[in-house]
Design a protein around this motif. Structure first.
Motif, PDB file in Angstrom:
ATOM      1  N   TYR A 126       1.883  -4.747   9.371  1.00  0.00           N
ATOM      2  CA  TYR A 126       1.287  -3.844   8.385  1.00  0.00           C
ATOM      3  C   TYR A 126       2.347  -3.464   7.365  1.00  0.00           C
ATOM      4  CZ  TYR A 126      -1.973  -0.352   6.667  1.00  0.00           C
ATOM      5  OH  TYR A 126      -2.851   0.357   5.884  1.00  0.00           O
ATOM      6  N   LYS A 130      -3.645   3.738  12.862  1.00  0.00           N
ATOM      7  CA  LYS A 130      -5.035   3.250  12.916  1.00  0.00           C
ATOM      8  C   LYS A 130      -5.077   1.741  13.006  1.00  0.00           C
ATOM      9  CE  LYS A 130      -7.798   6.674  10.519  1.00  0.00           C
ATOM     10  NZ  LYS A 130      -7.215   7.251   9.308  1.00  0.00           N
ATOM     11  N   HIS A 131      -4.223   1.125  12.225  1.00  0.00           N
ATOM     12  CA  HIS A 131      -4.223  -0.326  12.157  1.00  0.00           C
ATOM     13  C   HIS A 131      -3.955  -0.936  13.536  1.00  0.00           C
ATOM     14  CE1 HIS A 131      -3.340  -4.343  10.555  1.00  0.00           C
ATOM     15  NE2 HIS A 131      -2.289  -4.357  11.361  1.00  0.00           N
ATOM     16  N   GLU A 140       0.837  -1.186   0.000  1.00  0.00           N
ATOM     17  CA  GLU A 140       0.000   0.000   0.000  1.00  0.00           C
ATOM     18  C   GLU A 140       0.878   1.244   0.000  1.00  0.00           C
ATOM     19  OE1 GLU A 140      -3.682   1.543   2.763  1.00  0.00           O
ATOM     20  OE2 GLU A 140      -2.695  -0.360   3.190  1.00  0.00           O
ATOM     21  N   GLU A 194      -1.917   8.418   0.144  1.00  0.00           N
ATOM     22  CA  GLU A 194      -2.870   8.241  -0.938  1.00  0.00           C
ATOM     23  C   GLU A 194      -2.789   9.449  -1.844  1.00  0.00           C
ATOM     24  OE1 GLU A 194      -4.583   5.681  -1.650  1.00  0.00           O
ATOM     25  OE2 GLU A 194      -3.956   4.570   0.119  1.00  0.00           O
ATOM     26  N   LYS A 223      -1.988   5.427   8.741  1.00  0.00           N
ATOM     27  CA  LYS A 223      -2.608   4.124   8.530  1.00  0.00           C
ATOM     28  C   LYS A 223      -2.079   3.101   9.524  1.00  0.00           C
ATOM     29  CE  LYS A 223      -3.262   4.578   3.576  1.00  0.00           C
ATOM     30  NZ  LYS A 223      -2.677   4.194   2.300  1.00  0.00           N
TER      31      LYS A 223
END
Lengths: 1481, 275
Positions: free
Chosen positions: B35, B54-55, A535, A539, B51
């Protein structure tokens, strides 16, 4: 910036030059001459040497100075002996000049001076008005003097012929002594001062110089007839002066100042025509060494108004080009350059010392004796007042109200010198180099220097720097913004490092850079390759830039409305960036918006007019609508920001970045903007079938009139001022700054063009001509058409980019001639104007010209010093990659000399030097095609072909043999092209055009956005003068967008779609006009056809884009823009002939492509004859170029078709057809191969093809067997003769592995031949109208890829599966299908076949095509898993299928996806949304 | 010929594949999955690990959550160093992906700065830019910029928008034509072997004899130990952005092309791996 030179003389009389690009003075080594002073102009330098003789030094140039001597041999017919030399007593001399008044025997013509040499012997000029005459070159007349004709008539009593001989100026790059007069009363005393100027006097011929001199007795002399072709001038003539002159100075215009012994200054008035010229600049030095600037000098008031004292004390000053000023300091005798002289500030800012080193600095052998000899005449000056030129003993007597002593004049300047002049203090500390500071302490200003002891002959600093005596900047072009390297000292090594070789900056070649780049790539590979599925931490979000712009409303009322715009950038799932431009506007209080996807934008075009900083955004759709999105910003900066940003987004979404590839297609618009389109890097990508209006055009900085590129990345251009430019490899520039521009290789570029207005007057019985016209008359100040009022005051430069650089002056070089005041007379407006007044003339007009200049930046470097009129680069040099001979580049200078550039290669696109190629007359255009075929058109219209040009002998200069230089050449080296059709004579007046190529906007690479003359901006209907914009073409309110109707075929080989848009109207599907139009090619053409004159269906303009290659170089382009409904005249016009624009016949269009030539000539007039136009074909990949006749002659002049094959076999065709559509195809490489042409109505022409010329012979209607067999070359005798008309023919030649095959289609039969199936005979259901051949060449594996993509193949069932298919009205038929094997056997070679593995098995095509799909453009064949072939069609299948005549269901299917067609089992569409392909199962 | 913008682009879009695992002593309600993330080299850890946070917060008990911090093989990772720098300093020789341990407890006060919000990162980033410009242009350029330009710089970095960032940043890279480069080169040299966090000195890009200084010149002057003696074996690697430019590279060019977004040239000197 081209380098030019500053000339200076040091105290020892040695002459030095300093290049603007260099940093070191270079000694003019010559025969021990010591000079007192020099005066330089751009091409030459005059000087007075210490022997008191005047010398001129003409710089070595690649262009020789040649002069033609002529003598006429006159004969009279005598009943006894025919024509003989026995003339009547009242007749002229047997040998005379052209007027007959002067006796001129051949041996009596002597060289004017020892500096000339004969180039050849006398020879008879057999050329008369551009046409060959009968043998012997005689022209006949009834009597002397009379009109001479070529033909001998019954009443031809006298005849004459012209002998010509060339002499050449040989004393170049050396000081040539001006011969002193023999007459003792001439030149009684030596000259003491000399000044050269006058090169900008507008009504004088090019290269004309005014050379003025002052003798010791104070007389002023003028040298007559000094010009480029006569650098020495002819004689000195005395000009009266009211007093004894001591010094003279002549500006580039008509400004001439003289200073007298008494100290006054004189101004000479009325030099030549009293043209209002620009403002001049006068600087002066007074006895007390003060420097003065004269204010208010202009042509109306050459005396100026008042003096302004400047800072600094100078010994002399000199004003050079661009009003730049040089001086020699009073105390230190150092050279100073006036820094900061600009148009707006003519007085400059500070004096800057020039500290460039001298190459002889180490060996300075200054001795007192040489010093004395240098000053032998001016000893007192050198000692006392320097160049104040006033002997010290006369100073006391000087009345001295006028203090000026030394006057230098220059002009022009665009701004009146009414600026608030202030004395400019020279307090700025010298930024001198360290070592200069030794004798020029930092912080010292000039006035303080004046306190130092003066007048020392040998200043103690003599060892440290040069002592100068004289400087002349007349040949030194320094632009106001140029940065010079003169002001800092550099070592020689450093200087040589500065000479950067063109496109490559050191940073880009350095090993460290390569390594960094490679490491970065490796790093990406290492760290990212296996982890792409991870990922992203950040973004990709949308980024929005917003702003306020104005938008030109799409609908009524058309006006600018304020809008908010927002550019949204986002990243799609595939990682591709895309952007949308939203334009929010209010209508009826309601907020609405339009949007543009930037990946659809095809061109962003700045539209600079007087009022707005605006730009236009084109998309294919908008182009079709002729209504681009126009946006305007408040400031220029704002506009550039938006343009750069949008451009960046467009490039990003198209994945275009960096410099254009060598394959890029270059174009220029009528505004001079440069655009580049990048062919898709993927050879097989569907994008390759982009029509031109879908190509993405990216702008480059710069301003050019012509651009010419070849396949190896060499790009040249010519500006409107004829300056030659070479592409440096950068990108951006102009208004593209920042990220949109490369960091290096961007240079300043300037261009100059003229704006014309007309002053109109009407004759009045009482007052004569007045500027009061009848009420119905045109404006008294108007444009050329008279429709637009253009006064001197109201006429503005073409856009904000342009600035006036001159004042208005009367233009005397108007076609048709003018009288002494520039007037042209006519009986009424508008009529034919002539240059003298007659009884019937009631109106008159004259043309005023004003020059304007544009300064921009772009990746271009000037190629000095020769101004060019035309340039042509060989399309491709096979086998010369990296090494080998350079790239052939030919050019025609603006004087008409033919030049060949030596040393052009990829690494050095600028080449090294010009090689002059001797010609007998001035040329207008030159063109080099493949295989070093060089064609040229002379100014008088004759066409020349140059043989024996080879890579090793680029210009094939024959030397030594005298005969070779003279008349023989006409017959041998340069054969005038004999008119076609076996005629040896042409009707008088048929002149070949002035260009070899008629590219409308001078697009060589390819047409650009707004192709040609199309105006880029809607609502800007004014064509530019000289721009071949049709005066009618402006009627279309919307701009016609990017390259309407041009089809782009990608990079290397690209497919051809022959016949596609050549369906005659009768072949269109009845009752389905829309579809027919679509099918018949790009819609534009159909539209074009729709406007053809009624009742003449044949006159439909069938334009056909058909390049084999898109070669960057040649590809093809459309000479005429196609303003809708106004096809016309632009085509054959060359820029600069606006006068003839309207006289052009409206119906020619031609295209050229590589590999073959296609000309579609349609005329409503019944008499069309062909006359030579040139074309060339380069091994199937080159280009063709065509030139047409001069405009007004065209109605009666048709064209001949010329071409040649790879091995040099040239051929030419002509045709006499009333409604002519001619298409000629030239095929190499076998000389035996014929040319074929197809006339209207199907008549078939065969041209024999041999080295040299071929001729057309008409074949009978319905091809005879013999003709056909010739056409086919190796057709076996005895094979069945097809009946019916030959309508189409395809040749495909053997590639290394692929088969040779060709297909000949007839009206009712078709022959298909390939090695395996010789004689196979397949009836064709097609009715095709064109013959065409494509070619590939044996043994050239490179071409194979092209062959594949080029193939236009007929798809048919194999014989094994041959079943008759019922087709209905067209004859039934099967088609042999050699294509599969052709494809299969041509290796994947770059064609990107999708399933190359499978294609090898593709020996058979299964399935039937319903008898209908007969021709497909394949760009690859594919084997489906089931073993079936797929044939992928070319761009629009609709076109493809529409070209079929049959009521083919497929054609429906293709235009109505998804396939609901009845033949769905046979056809399906792979990409229905794009009509991109179909396959047959 | 590729243009140097390709270099800028490659530098900007450098990514480090990273595997975040929760520290084993952290108490979780259920098992925390590792992650995986591609971290931009030029960005900052706390800026791009929302992220991650949060994960792992999902599996943590609410009361155990305090400020997040990261550690690699026992070394707490300074968030105010660019990620690429951290990687090159600490982990360049280890196998990818880069294994980072996530902590929520026992914040190492003496090693790390607190990073309560992104404003702190922004402030740090902008101060770096300003410091660099002070060296380059006596702060003239940055001071002439408007607030929105500063914002655009920051947003460009935060959102990983190359164009957005460089549209402004190029102004910071300009220098007067009459000079050959900046006043001083903003650089920082990091060494793992010394206690000193980094070396920072005034260094002109152009030598007194108008010659352009190279990377080698800089190292010889500032950190002679990093440069191998003429005959000696190469002991250290000089890394910028994970690559090893040759020492002949002109410093000014390096500065313009291989700087981090904070306008500093971060040079790491790490011992040559003994392999």
């Amino acid at each position: 910036m081209p380098s030019s030179e500053l000339w200076a003389v040091d105290l020892f009389g040695r002459v030095f030059t300093l290049s603007t690009a260099g940093q070191q003075w270079e000694l003019c080594r010559d025969a021990q001459l010591e000079f007192k002073r020099v005066s330089a102009a751009a091409p030459c330098c005059w000087g007075i040497a210490c022997d008191n003789q005047v010398y001129v030094r003409v710089g070595a140039s690649d262009v020789p100075i040649r002069c033609r001597e002529e003598a006429y041999e006159n004969q009279r017919w005598n009943p006894m002996g025919g024509f003989c030399e026995a003339l009547l007593p009242s007749d002229r001399w047997p040998w005379s000049d052209v007027s007959g008044l002067q006796h001129r025997p051949l041996d009596g013509v002597a060289l004017p001076s020892p500096h000339w040499e004969w180039e050849s012997d006398w020879y008879v000029d057999e050329n008369f008005g551009g046409e060959p005459t009968e043998k012997g070159g005689w022209t006949y007349a009834i009597d002397f003097p009379h009109t001479y004709t070529r033909d001998k008539k019954w009443n031809s009593c006298v005849r004459r012929r012209r002998w010509t001989r060339y002499r050449r100026y040989k004393s170049r790059d050396t000081w040539a002594k001006i011969p002193s007069e023999d007459d003792p009363q001439q030149l009684p005393d030596p000259f003491s001062d000399l000044s050269v100027g006058g090169w900008e006097i507008t009504d004088e011929p090019v290269g004309r110089l005014s050379v003025w001199a002052v003798s010791l007795q104070g007389k002023v002399w003028y040298r007559e007839d000094v010009s480029h072709s006569n650098p020495e001038g002819s004689s000195w003539s005395l000009v009266d002066t009211p007093g004894e002159a001591v010094q003279i100075s002549c500006g580039p215009h008509d400004l001439l100042w003289v200073s007298l012994w008494e100290g006054q200054a004189l101004v000479r008035e009325g030099i030549n025509r009293n043209n209002p010229k620009g403002v001049g600049v006068v600087w002066a030095i007074t006895k007390d060494r003060k420097v003065w600037f004269r204010r208010g000098v202009n042509s109306h008031n050459p005396c100026g108004t008042s003096w302004i004292e400047m800072v600094g004390e100078m010994m002399m000053v000199n004003v050079g080009l661009n009003d730049q000023v040089w001086g020699i300091g009073w105390t230190d005798r150092a050279l100073y350059f006036r820094h900061g002289v600009t148009q707006s500030e003519l007085s400059g800012k500070t004096w800057k010392a020039i500290v460039a080193g001298r190459e002889c600095d180490g060996s300075r052998a200054g001795s007192l004796s040489s010093l004395l000899s240098a000053g032998c005449f001016f000893g007192d000056e050198v000692r006392g007042g320097g160049e104040s030129r006033v002997p010290s003993d006369s100073e006391a007597e000087r009345p001295g109200p006028d203090p000026e002593r030394d006057v230098e004049v220059a002009g022009p300047a665009s701004t009146p010198a009414e600026l608030p002049w202030t004395n400019i203090d020279l307090k700025e500390p010298k930024k001198g180099p360290r070592h200069a500071a030794a004798d020029f302490p930092e912080g010292t200003n000039l006035s303080s220097l004046a306190l130092l002891p003066l007048g020392l002959e040998e200043p103690d600093s003599a060892d440290c720097h040069a002592l100068w005596a004289w400087v002349s900047g007349g040949g030194c072009a320094v632009e106001a913004h140029t940065t010079l390297k003169w002001f800092t000292a550099h070592s020689g090594l450093r200087a040589s490092m500065q000479m950067l070789s063109l496109p490559i900056t050191p940073a880009q070649t350095a090993a460290w850079r390569k390594q960094i780049f490679q490491q970065l790539t490796e790093r990406t590979q290492r760290e990212l390759e296996n982890f792409r599925h991870y990922e992203q931490a950040v973004e990709q979000s949308v980024w929005v830039k917003t702003g306020a712009l104005q938008w030109w409303c799409d609908w009524k009322p058309h006006k600018w409305v304020d809008v908010r715009v927002a550019l949204e950038q986002f990243t799609g799932h595939d990682g591709v960036r895309d952007s949308i431009l939203f334009i929010y506007y209010m209508i009826h209080e309601e907020k609405k918006y339009i949007h543009v996807f930037l990946n659809e934008v095809t061109a962003l075009v700045p539209v600079l007019n007087e009022a707005k900083h605006s730009f236009a955004v084109y998309t294919p759709e908008r182009t079709r609508q002729r209504w681009p999105v126009r946006l305007a910003a408040a400031t220029e900066q704002d506009m550039s920001d938006w343009l750069a940003l949008l451009n960046l987004c467009c490039c990003e979404s198209r994945r275009v970045h960096g410099r254009p590839s060598p394959q890029a297609i270059w174009s220029v618009t009528c505004k001079g903007d440069i655009f580049v389109s990048e062919p898709s890097p993927d050879l097989e990508a569907p994008e390759r079938w982009l029509p031109c209006d879908q190509m993405f055009w990216r702008q480059m900085g710069g301003h050019l009139r012509v651009v010419e590129a070849n396949s190896r990345g060499v790009v040249w251009g010519i500006g409107y001022d004829h300056t030659a430019w070479v592409y440096t490899g950068g990108y951006g520039g102009g208004c593209f700054q920042g990220l949109a521009s490369s960091t290096s290789n961007i240079y300043t570029q300037s261009d100059v063009k003229c704006v014309y207005i007309y002053e109109n007057q009407r004759w009045n019985p009482v007052t004569g001509y007045t500027s009061r016209g009848l009420p119905t008359d045109r404006y008294m100040w108007s444009d050329a058409t008279g429709l637009q009022e253009c006064t001197k005051a109201s006429t503005k430069p073409p856009s904000l980019q342009w600035a006036w650089v001159s004042d208005w002056f009367v233009d005397f070089s108007v076609p048709g001639g003018t009288d002494q005041e520039g007037w042209q007379y006519a009986s009424d407006f508008p009529a034919l104007y002539h240059g003298h007044k007659t009884m019937k003339d009631f109106v008159r007009r004259r043309r005023w010209t004003r020059k304007c200049k544009l300064v921009t930046s772009g990746p271009w470097l000037e190629v000095a010093p020769i101004a060019l009129g035309d340039v042509s680069i060989i399309p491709e040099t096979p086998g010369a990659h990296g090494s080998g001979p350079g790239i052939a580049l030919w050019a025609v200078s603006d004087k008409g000399d033919v030049l060949c550039r030596l040393g052009v290669c990829e690494l050095n696109p600028a080449g090294s030097s010009w090689l002059h190629v001797g010609t007998d007359q001035p040329f207008a255009s030159v063109s080099i095609g493949g295989c070093y075929q060089v064609w040229a058109v002379a100014r008088d219209g004759s066409a020349f072909y140059r043989g024996s040009v080879s890579p090793s002998k680029p210009a094939e200069t024959e030397t030594g043999v005298r005969g070779a230089h003279s008349g023989v050449r006409l017959g041998r080296e340069r054969e005038p092209v004999v008119p076609p059709g076996g005629h040896t004579q042409l009707p008088a007046g048929h002149q070949l055009g002035t260009r070899v190529q008629q590219r409308a906007p001078r697009v060589r690479g390819a047409p650009g956005p707004g192709l040609g003359h199309r105006q880029q901006s809607p609502g800007e209907p004014q064509p530019e003068p000289g721009n071949c914009v049709s005066p009618h073409g402006c009627a279309a309110p919307g701009a016609q967008g990017a390259g309407l109707g041009l089809w782009h075929r990608g990079g290397l080989g690209s497919p051809v779609r022959p016949g596609q848009c050549h369906q005659g109207p009768q072949e269109l599907i009845p009752g389905d006009g829309r579809q027919a139009q679509r099918g018949a090619g790009p819609p534009q053409w159909a539209l074009e056809g729709g406007r053809c004159p009624a009742g003449d269906p044949q006159s439909r303009l069938l334009l056909r884009p058909l390049p084999l290659t898109w070669s960057r170089t040649g590809a093809w382009s459309l000479p005429g823009a196609l303003p809708l409904g106004k096809r016309a005249h632009e085509g054959p016009l060359s820029p600069g002939h606006p006068q003839t624009a309207s006289a052009l016949p409206p119906k020619e269009k031609w295209l050229w492509g590589s590999g073959w030539l296609c000309l579609d000539l349609i005329s409503s007039q019944s008499k069309i004859r062909k006359r030579g136009f040139l074309s060339k074909v380069k091994e199937g990949v080159g280009r063709l170029e065509i030139s047409a006749g001069e405009g007004r002659l065209l109605p009666r002049v048709g064209r001949a078709l010329l071409g040649w094959s790879e091995d040099g076999g040239a051929a030419r065709g002509c045709e006499k057809l009333s409604k002519c559509r001619v298409r000629v195809t030239v095929v190499g490489p076998q000389p035996a191969l014929p040319l074929m042409g197809l006339g209207a109505g199907g008549s078939f022409y065969i041209g024999s093809c041999r080295r040299g010329w071929g001729g057309w012979r008409p074949a009978e209607r319905g091809l005879e067997a013999s003709a056909r067999s010739r056409a086919l070359g190796r057709h076996p005798p005895g094979s069945p003769t097809p009946s019916g008309q030959l309508l189409s023919c395809f040749f495909f030649f053997k590639s290394e592995k692929g088969p040779i095959w060709c297909s000949l289609k007839l009206a009712s039969h078709s022959r298909t031949r390939c090695p395996g199936v010789i004689g196979a005979h397949v009836p064709s259901p097609l009715i095709l109208r064109w013959i065409e051949l494509t070619a590939s060449f044996p043994g050239v594996p490179v071409r194979r890829a092209r062959l594949c993509t080029v193939l236009w193949c007929s798809v048919c069932r194999p014989e094994a599966d041959s079943k008759e298919v019922s087709l209905g009205s067209p004859p039934e038929g099967h088609w042999r299908e050699p294509v599969a094997s052709a494809f299969a056997s041509s290796p994947g070679g770059g064609t990107g076949r999708r399933e190359s593995g499978g294609s090898a098995q593709a020996k058979q095509v299964k399935g039937r095509v319903g008898g209908a799909l007969l021709s497909v453009y394949t760009r690859g064949c594919q084997v489906s898993p089931s073993g079936h072939h797929r044939f992928f069609c070319g761009s629009a299948l609709s076109s493809c299928c529409d070209s079929l005549v049959s009521p083919c269901p497929l054609s429906r299917a293709t235009v109505s996806p998804p396939c609901g067609a009845p033949t769905a089992d046979l056809l399906s569409l792979t990409e229905p949304s794009r009509f991109l392909g179909c396959f047959i199962q | 010929m590729t243009d140097d913008k390709d270099v800028l682009r490659d530098v900007w879009f450098g990514r480090i594949p990273t595997c975040f695992t929760l520290y084993q002593d952290e108490i979780t309600e259920r098992e925390a999955e590792p992650y995986y993330l591609l971290l931009p080299r030029v960005s900052y850890l706390t800026l791009v690990t929302d992220k991650v946070k949060k994960h792992f917060e999902k599996v943590m008990r609410q009361e155990d959550i305090s400020e997040i911090w990261f550690e690699y093989e026992g070394t707490p990772l300074k968030w105010h160093y660019p990620i690429g720098l951290l990687f090159d300093l600490l982990a360049s020789s280890s196998a990818l992906p880069w294994n980072i341990t996530v902590h929520f407890k026992s914040f190492p006060e003496k090693d790390l700065l607190h990073c309560p919000s992104k404003d702190v990162i922004e402030a740090h980033f902008m101060s770096c830019v300003k410091e660099a410009d002070a060296l380059k242009h006596k702060s003239q350029v940055i001071n002439e910029m408007q607030k929105k330009d500063h914002k655009q710089l920051w947003m460009g970095l935060q959102n990983d928008r190359f164009d957005q960032f460089w549209a402004i940043n190029r102004k910071l890279m300009e220098y007067p034509a009459e000079e050959n480069g900046f006043r001083y080169i903003p650089f920082r040299i990091y060494q793992t072997t010394t206690e000193r966090p980094f070396i920072r000195q005034l260094f002109r890009p152009v030598a007194t004899d108008d010659q352009l200084h190279t990377l080698g010149d800089l190292l010889k002057e500032v950190c002679p130990s990093a440069v191998a003696p003429e005959d000696g074996e190469k002991k250290n690697q000089v890394r910028i952005h994970g690559i090893e430019p040759v020492l002949e590279t002109p410093l000014q060019w390096l500065r313009e092309h291989l700087s981090h977004p904070d306008n500093f040239l971060h040079i790491r000197i790490i011992p040559q791996p003994a392999d």
